[in-house]
Design a protein around this motif. Structure first.
Motif, PDB file in Angstrom:
ATOM      1  N   PHE A 109       6.109 -27.320 -23.740  1.00  0.00           N
ATOM      2  CA  PHE A 109       6.150 -25.945 -24.257  1.00  0.00           C
ATOM      3  C   PHE A 109       6.076 -25.944 -25.778  1.00  0.00           C
ATOM      4  CE2 PHE A 109       8.613 -22.487 -26.132  1.00  0.00           C
ATOM      5  CZ  PHE A 109       7.980 -21.379 -25.603  1.00  0.00           C
ATOM      6  N   ASP A 110       6.861 -26.790 -26.406  1.00  0.00           N
ATOM      7  CA  ASP A 110       6.872 -26.881 -27.863  1.00  0.00           C
ATOM      8  C   ASP A 110       5.472 -27.165 -28.395  1.00  0.00           C
ATOM      9  OD1 ASP A 110       8.711 -26.716 -30.081  1.00  0.00           O
ATOM     10  OD2 ASP A 110       8.411 -28.854 -30.420  1.00  0.00           O
ATOM     11  N   ALA A 111       4.784 -28.108 -27.743  1.00  0.00           N
ATOM     12  CA  ALA A 111       3.437 -28.474 -28.183  1.00  0.00           C
ATOM     13  C   ALA A 111       2.443 -27.335 -27.954  1.00  0.00           C
ATOM     14  CB  ALA A 111       2.980 -29.725 -27.438  1.00  0.00           C
ATOM     15  N   GLU A 112       2.550 -26.633 -26.823  1.00  0.00           N
ATOM     16  CA  GLU A 112       1.649 -25.515 -26.529  1.00  0.00           C
ATOM     17  C   GLU A 112       1.737 -24.434 -27.588  1.00  0.00           C
ATOM     18  OE1 GLU A 112       1.575 -25.529 -21.632  1.00  0.00           O
ATOM     19  OE2 GLU A 112       3.249 -24.642 -22.722  1.00  0.00           O
ATOM     20  N   ILE A 113       2.947 -24.065 -27.928  1.00  0.00           N
ATOM     21  CA  ILE A 113       3.142 -22.973 -28.875  1.00  0.00           C
ATOM     22  C   ILE A 113       2.709 -23.385 -30.278  1.00  0.00           C
ATOM     23  CG2 ILE A 113       4.827 -21.379 -29.861  1.00  0.00           C
ATOM     24  CD1 ILE A 113       4.129 -21.016 -26.853  1.00  0.00           C
ATOM     25  N   ARG A 114       3.047 -24.600 -30.671  1.00  0.00           N
ATOM     26  CA  ARG A 114       2.592 -25.096 -31.984  1.00  0.00           C
ATOM     27  C   ARG A 114       1.067 -25.137 -32.051  1.00  0.00           C
ATOM     28  NH1 ARG A 114       6.721 -27.526 -34.976  1.00  0.00           N
ATOM     29  NH2 ARG A 114       8.634 -27.957 -33.778  1.00  0.00           N
ATOM     30  N   GLY A 115       0.436 -25.477 -30.928  1.00  0.00           N
ATOM     31  CA  GLY A 115      -1.018 -25.559 -30.896  1.00  0.00           C
ATOM     32  C   GLY A 115      -1.696 -24.221 -31.132  1.00  0.00           C
ATOM     33  N   LEU A 116      -0.970 -23.130 -30.902  1.00  0.00           N
ATOM     34  CA  LEU A 116      -1.498 -21.791 -31.168  1.00  0.00           C
ATOM     35  C   LEU A 116      -1.184 -21.316 -32.576  1.00  0.00           C
ATOM     36  CD1 LEU A 116      -0.557 -20.024 -27.799  1.00  0.00           C
ATOM     37  CD2 LEU A 116      -2.857 -20.638 -28.580  1.00  0.00           C
ATOM     38  N   GLY A 117      -0.543 -22.176 -33.350  1.00  0.00           N
ATOM     39  CA  GLY A 117      -0.174 -21.782 -34.703  1.00  0.00           C
ATOM     40  C   GLY A 117       1.057 -20.900 -34.751  1.00  0.00           C
ATOM     41  N   LEU A 118       1.831 -20.887 -33.668  1.00  0.00           N
ATOM     42  CA  LEU A 118       3.039 -20.078 -33.593  1.00  0.00           C
ATOM     43  C   LEU A 118       4.271 -20.971 -33.715  1.00  0.00           C
ATOM     44  CD1 LEU A 118       1.972 -17.889 -30.521  1.00  0.00           C
ATOM     45  CD2 LEU A 118       1.705 -17.332 -32.955  1.00  0.00           C
ATOM     46  N   VAL A 119       5.410 -20.357 -33.939  1.00  0.00           N
ATOM     47  CA  VAL A 119       6.649 -21.108 -34.108  1.00  0.00           C
ATOM     48  C   VAL A 119       7.440 -21.073 -32.805  1.00  0.00           C
ATOM     49  CG1 VAL A 119       8.824 -21.295 -35.367  1.00  0.00           C
ATOM     50  CG2 VAL A 119       6.743 -20.571 -36.567  1.00  0.00           C
ATOM     51  N   PRO A 120       7.628 -22.237 -32.157  1.00  0.00           N
ATOM     52  CA  PRO A 120       8.406 -22.262 -30.916  1.00  0.00           C
ATOM     53  C   PRO A 120       9.898 -22.334 -31.211  1.00  0.00           C
ATOM     54  CG  PRO A 120       7.576 -24.447 -31.391  1.00  0.00           C
ATOM     55  CD  PRO A 120       7.071 -23.551 -32.497  1.00  0.00           C
ATOM     56  N   GLU A 121      10.677 -21.762 -30.323  1.00  0.00           N
ATOM     57  CA  GLU A 121      12.125 -21.845 -30.429  1.00  0.00           C
ATOM     58  C   GLU A 121      12.710 -21.813 -29.028  1.00  0.00           C
ATOM     59  OE1 GLU A 121      15.931 -19.624 -32.620  1.00  0.00           O
ATOM     60  OE2 GLU A 121      13.910 -18.781 -32.751  1.00  0.00           O
TER      61      GLU A 121
END
Length: 250
Positions: free
Chosen positions: A100-112
């Motif tokens: 999940f962390d990698a997916e969200i970072r890959g979209l240029g978004l900040v995961p939390e």
């Protein structure tokens, strides 16, 4: 641009608003005009606009903001590749704490993720999958996950205490690669995954946690991770807004 006959007026308003959003007139995060303004713009009643906005909310294209009005969903569709996302190189990319962390970072978004970890009695269905007795203590990792501050997923992982008790998996931060990388270090790297997916309406607590409307839909995913020798090492129950995710199986 006024609506045309004979197609139902509210569906025409839906189509016109979709086009305005797609064309960038109302970009992600933008506040839509008030209902009376939209009614005048399209030459329809306020009730027609309200019905059109309700449909767009159900689709997840817009969402209500208490005290503000209706805004365009600020997040893009998140692509979830069921198999590829679990590759070690993907999970650990740039220090990511899992898929999940990698997916969200890959979209240029900040995961939390807000994480809680505890020993709990295994629910009957989970116990059956893990191969333990119903009510036997297991480790539960509960996560409320967001992208750029917008909640997009809930997940609860159940793992056998005999494998993960007292390890870093029992801590809030499991480190780069997340739980599966730590399982690999313990000699229980998952080599097979099975996911069962259902579409349903959200439960009351899910409506609140995911900021959804009651008539929207969620993906309810049960993922079972299996190590060499057929040992089930995790049962993960995932709930995600259906309008926010695209599920890909290959």
């Amino acid at each position: 641009m006024p609506v045309e006959k004979p197609r139902s007026e509210y569906r025409q308003v839906v189509a016109l608003l979709r086009a305005a959003i797609a064309d960038g007139e109302f970009p992600p995060g933008a506040l839509l005009p008030a209902e009376p303004v939209l009614a005048e713009r399209f030459g329809v009643t306020r009730a027609t606009v309200n019905r059109a906005l309700a449909m767009l909310r159900t689709e997840g294209l817009v969402r209500p903001e208490r005290g503000r009005g209706t805004t365009v969903n600020e997040l893009p569709i998140i692509r979830r590749e069921s198999a590829g996302r679990q590759a070690q190189g993907v999970r650990e990319a740039e220090g990511s704490r899992g898929a999940f962390d990698a997916e969200i970072r890959g979209l240029g978004l900040v995961p939390e993720a807000v994480v809680s970890v505890a020993e709990v009695a295994a629910p009957a269905e989970v116990a059956l999958l893990l191969g333990v007795e119903a009510g036997e203590p297991v480790l539960a990792r509960v996560r409320e996950m967001s992208a750029d501050g917008v909640p997009v997923q809930l997940a609860t992982s159940y793992l056998p205490l005999g494998i993960v008790g007292g390890t870093r998996i029992a801590e809030v931060d499991t480190g780069p690669g997340g739980t599966y990388s730590r399982l690999g270090e313990l000699g229980y790297a998952p080599v097979e995954f099975t996911e069962t997916v259902r579409v349903r309406t959200p439960a009351e607590d899910e409506v609140v946690a995911l900021r959804m409307d009651e008539d929207q839909r969620v993906f309810a995913i049960t993922r079972v991770a299996v190590a060499e020798g057929g040992r089930v090492v995790e049962v993960n129950r995932i709930v995600a807004p259906a309008h926010q995710w695209e599920l890909v199986f290959s």
